[in-house]
Design an enzyme around this catalytic site. Structure first.
Site, PDB file in Angstrom:
ATOM      1  N   ILE A 105       0.826  -1.207   0.000  1.00 19.23           N
ATOM      2  CA  ILE A 105       0.000   0.000   0.000  1.00 19.23           C
ATOM      3  C   ILE A 105       0.863   1.261   0.000  1.00 19.23           C
ATOM      4  CG2 ILE A 105      -1.817   1.265   1.234  1.00 19.23           C
ATOM      5  CD1 ILE A 105      -2.720  -1.450   0.011  1.00 19.23           C
ATOM      6  N   THR A 115      -2.762 -14.358  -0.658  1.00 22.22           N
ATOM      7  CA  THR A 115      -1.571 -13.590  -0.270  1.00 22.22           C
ATOM      8  C   THR A 115      -1.285 -12.575  -1.371  1.00 22.22           C
ATOM      9  OG1 THR A 115       0.737 -13.785   0.503  1.00 22.22           O
ATOM     10  CG2 THR A 115       0.094 -15.165  -1.369  1.00 22.22           C
ATOM     11  N   CYS A 143      -9.556  -2.938   1.913  1.00 21.38           N
ATOM     12  CA  CYS A 143      -9.933  -3.036   0.500  1.00 21.38           C
ATOM     13  C   CYS A 143     -11.352  -3.570   0.328  1.00 21.38           C
ATOM     14  CB  CYS A 143      -8.931  -3.922  -0.227  1.00 21.38           C
ATOM     15  SG  CYS A 143      -8.564  -5.459   0.648  1.00 21.38           S
ATOM     16  N   HIS A 163      -9.831  -9.729  -4.909  1.00 22.44           N
ATOM     17  CA  HIS A 163     -10.916 -10.431  -4.221  1.00 22.44           C
ATOM     18  C   HIS A 163     -12.155 -10.359  -5.120  1.00 22.44           C
ATOM     19  CE1 HIS A 163      -8.375  -9.830  -0.734  1.00 22.44           C
ATOM     20  NE2 HIS A 163      -8.625  -8.541  -0.654  1.00 22.44           N
TER      21      HIS A 163
HETATM   22  N1  LIG Z   1      -2.057  -5.775   1.023  1.00 23.31           N
HETATM   23  C1  LIG Z   1      -3.319  -5.463   0.815  1.00 23.31           C
HETATM   24  O1  LIG Z   1      -3.974  -6.000  -0.077  1.00 23.31           O
HETATM   25  C2  LIG Z   1      -3.979  -4.424   1.646  1.00 23.31           C
HETATM   26  C3  LIG Z   1      -5.174  -3.865   1.177  1.00 23.31           C
HETATM   27  C4  LIG Z   1      -5.799  -2.858   1.906  1.00 23.31           C
HETATM   28  C5  LIG Z   1      -5.264  -2.467   3.124  1.00 23.31           C
HETATM   29  N2  LIG Z   1      -4.118  -3.068   3.581  1.00 23.31           N
HETATM   30  C6  LIG Z   1      -3.607  -2.604   4.862  1.00 23.31           C
HETATM   31  O2  LIG Z   1      -2.503  -1.741   4.628  1.00 23.31           O
HETATM   32  C7  LIG Z   1      -1.565  -1.827   5.696  1.00 23.31           C
HETATM   33  C8  LIG Z   1      -0.226  -2.185   5.125  1.00 23.31           C
HETATM   34  O3  LIG Z   1      -0.321  -3.464   4.510  1.00 23.31           O
HETATM   35  P1  LIG Z   1       0.648  -3.894   3.324  1.00 23.31           P
HETATM   36  O4  LIG Z   1      -0.010  -5.072   2.679  1.00 23.31           O
HETATM   37  O5  LIG Z   1       1.012  -2.726   2.504  1.00 23.31           O
HETATM   38  O6  LIG Z   1       1.910  -4.395   4.137  1.00 23.31           O
HETATM   39  P2  LIG Z   1       3.346  -4.828   3.553  1.00 23.31           P
HETATM   40  O7  LIG Z   1       3.823  -5.929   4.425  1.00 23.31           O
HETATM   41  O8  LIG Z   1       3.283  -5.026   2.093  1.00 23.31           O
HETATM   42  O9  LIG Z   1       4.229  -3.527   3.794  1.00 23.31           O
HETATM   43  C9  LIG Z   1       4.520  -3.042   5.060  1.00 23.31           C
HETATM   44  C10 LIG Z   1       5.840  -2.272   4.989  1.00 23.31           C
HETATM   45  O10 LIG Z   1       6.069  -1.699   6.272  1.00 23.31           O
HETATM   46  C11 LIG Z   1       7.416  -1.977   6.665  1.00 23.31           C
HETATM   47  N3  LIG Z   1       7.449  -2.002   8.131  1.00 23.31           N
HETATM   48  C12 LIG Z   1       7.427  -3.023   8.973  1.00 23.31           C
HETATM   49  N4  LIG Z   1       7.392  -2.609  10.254  1.00 23.31           N
HETATM   50  C13 LIG Z   1       7.404  -1.268  10.203  1.00 23.31           C
HETATM   51  C14 LIG Z   1       7.361  -0.248  11.192  1.00 23.31           C
HETATM   52  N5  LIG Z   1       7.305  -0.532  12.496  1.00 23.31           N
HETATM   53  N6  LIG Z   1       7.381   1.039  10.782  1.00 23.31           N
HETATM   54  C15 LIG Z   1       7.415   1.342   9.463  1.00 23.31           C
HETATM   55  N7  LIG Z   1       7.421   0.417   8.486  1.00 23.31           N
HETATM   56  C16 LIG Z   1       7.423  -0.865   8.856  1.00 23.31           C
HETATM   57  C17 LIG Z   1       7.761  -3.288   6.004  1.00 23.31           C
HETATM   58  O11 LIG Z   1       9.161  -3.415   5.847  1.00 23.31           O
HETATM   59  C18 LIG Z   1       7.032  -3.152   4.654  1.00 23.31           C
HETATM   60  O12 LIG Z   1       7.836  -2.505   3.686  1.00 23.31           O
HETATM   61  C19 LIG Z   1      -2.172  -2.846   6.672  1.00 23.31           C
HETATM   62  O13 LIG Z   1      -2.962  -2.168   7.614  1.00 23.31           O
HETATM   63  C20 LIG Z   1      -3.055  -3.690   5.775  1.00 23.31           C
HETATM   64  O14 LIG Z   1      -4.087  -4.333   6.491  1.00 23.31           O
HETATM   65  C21 LIG Z   1      -3.456  -4.004   2.858  1.00 23.31           C
END
Ligand SMILES: NC(=O)c1ccc[n+]([C@@H]2O[C@H](COP(=O)([O-])OP(=O)(O)OC[C@H]3O[C@@H](n4cnc5c(N)ncnc54)[C@H](O)[C@@H]3O)[C@@H](O)[C@H]2O)c1
Length: 362
Positions: free
Chosen positions: A15, A173, A143, A223
């Site tokens: 994201i 995933t 999402c 999804h």
């Molecule tokens: N992946 C999806 O499809 C999706 C969709 C909608 C919402 N979200 C939400 O978005 C948020 C992020 O999810 P994502 O899928 O992008 O995660 P991700 O795992 O792809 O990315 C997270 C990033 O944050 C970094 N990170 C880890 N710990 C950290 C910290 N303490 N401080 C700063 N950065 C840190 C990681 O290295 C990584 O680059 C979550 O709340 C998730 O539920 C995800």
């Protein structure tokens, strides 16, 4: 406007990297930098794209520098130079960052992995933009919740919804981590009913009667939802199409055009040249819309990696107080990203074309 809103993205993952790109496209925002704690190719690409990279802390900075990633400072340095931080760190971990944002006096936006209680405001631009104006904390819903909020809001604001039942088939995933996590040859149903998305929609539409069930399958892009909506009166297919066409960020796809499955929608986005193949709209299958006079039935697809990106941009605009009008912000964000009501405008029928330039007031 005179001064741009200064934005940080903390967490440059699925994201965060998309939010960072979208911020750079806004003429009323400035991406001051991104922060993360990883030091592999995913963060190196941020530097390659010209973003200023900050490390979560001193230890992460040492590792980044050792990996050849030029860093500007730590997250605390970044927070000292921004108005708003879009927190895109992993779910459940991100909440712990709130104390740092509070100490720095910056506004914070989290994503759907955090709880409603963390910020007290769950956000979907076309549903409750006004509630976020000048707020310090907000959470852009997940999402799936965003997709349900957009589509059900289209019907709810007409006074048509008696109750909603929706079944969600979730991707197992994300592509970047498919070598670690994943599911092969099975379906994993969630045992908890309702799944969290229904109650989550109700944080924004409290009087919407909605129950969701969910499960995940062996695929990693998008999804798919099946929604059954009991209506307060018989709603014709033409009325349903018009209501959906009138709602921002919903676009029709059609099996009649060969868009028969989730992979066809993904391919269509790639063929359109979308960045990373992203689809910020909810795709509703126009030729699956059905009714038996008592209920209407919808099938839709959600690009989980992209759909919350425009919501996050609108949330930044609302919280920083630079735009009071939801429709104006939504239109501005949509124009910057290329969000459309019609994926194939030159060859699509009049109903979809008629609504293409029409961004309605939510
Ligand atoms: N992946 C999806 O499809 C999706 C969709 C909608 C919402 N979200 C939400 O978005 C948020 C992020 O999810 P994502 O899928 O992008 O995660 P991700 O795992 O792809 O990315 C997270 C990033 O944050 C970094 N990170 C880890 N710990 C950290 C910290 N303490 N401080 C700063 N950065 C840190 C990681 O290295 C990584 O680059 C979550 O709340 C998730 O539920 C995800």
């Amino acid at each position: 406007m005179d001064q741009k809103v200064r934005v940080a993205v903390n967490g440059y993952g699925v994201i965060g990297k998309r939010v960072a790109d979208a911020v750079t496209l806004q003429d009323d925002m400035e991406l001051v930098g991104i922060a993360d704690m990883a030091s592999d190719y995913r963060i190196r690409i941020a530097a390659e794209r010209g973003h200023r990279v900050f490390a979560s802390d001193d230890a992460a900075r040492t590792e980044m520098e050792a990996a050849g990633i030029p860093t500007v400072g730590t997250l605390d340095d970044l927070l000292g130079a921004v108005d708003v931080v879009a927190d895109c760190a992993p779910k459940k971990l991100a909440a712990a960052n709130k104390a740092r944002y509070e100490a720095a006096g910056v506004k914070g936006i989290w994503q759907g992995g955090e709880s409603h209680e963390l910020t007290g405001l769950s956000f979907c631009a076309q549903v409750n933009y006004a509630d976020a104006i000048n707020r310090d904390w907000a959470r852009v819903v997940s999402c799936n919740t965003t997709a349900l909020s957009r589509t059900m809001h289209a019907l709810h604001r007409q006074g048509w919804v008696h109750r909603v039942r929706a079944v969600l088939l979730r991707r197992a995933t994300d592509p970047w981590e498919s070598h670690i996590n994943g599911t092969i040859n099975t379906v994993v149903p969630e045992m908890k009913v309702p799944s969290h998305q229904g109650p989550d929609v109700q944080t924004m539409l409290p009087d919407l009667d909605i129950t969701t069930m969910a499960g995940s399958g062996p695929f990693n892009l998008s999804h798919v939802h099946f929604a059954m909506v009991e209506t307060t009166r018989p709603v014709s297919i033409e009325e349903l199409k018009a209501a959906l066409a009138d709602e921002p960020r919903i676009a029709f796809v059609r099996a009649a055009d060969g868009v028969v499955a989730a992979n066809s929608v993904v391919e269509l986005m790639r063929d359109m040249g979308r960045p990373r193949g992203d689809m910020w709209e909810v795709a509703v299958w126009e030729d699956s819309l059905s009714t038996d006079g008592r209920e209407v039935y919808l099938t839709l697809q959600v690009d989980n990696e992209a759909i919350v990106v425009p919501e996050t941009i609108d949330c930044i605009r609302a919280m920083s107080g630079i735009e009071a009008d939801a429709a104006t912000s939504i239109a501005k964000t949509d124009k910057s990203l290329g969000i459309t009501k019609t994926f194939l405008p030159a060859t699509t029928n009049p109903i979809a074309q008629a609504s293409d330039s029409d961004v309605s007031t939510p």
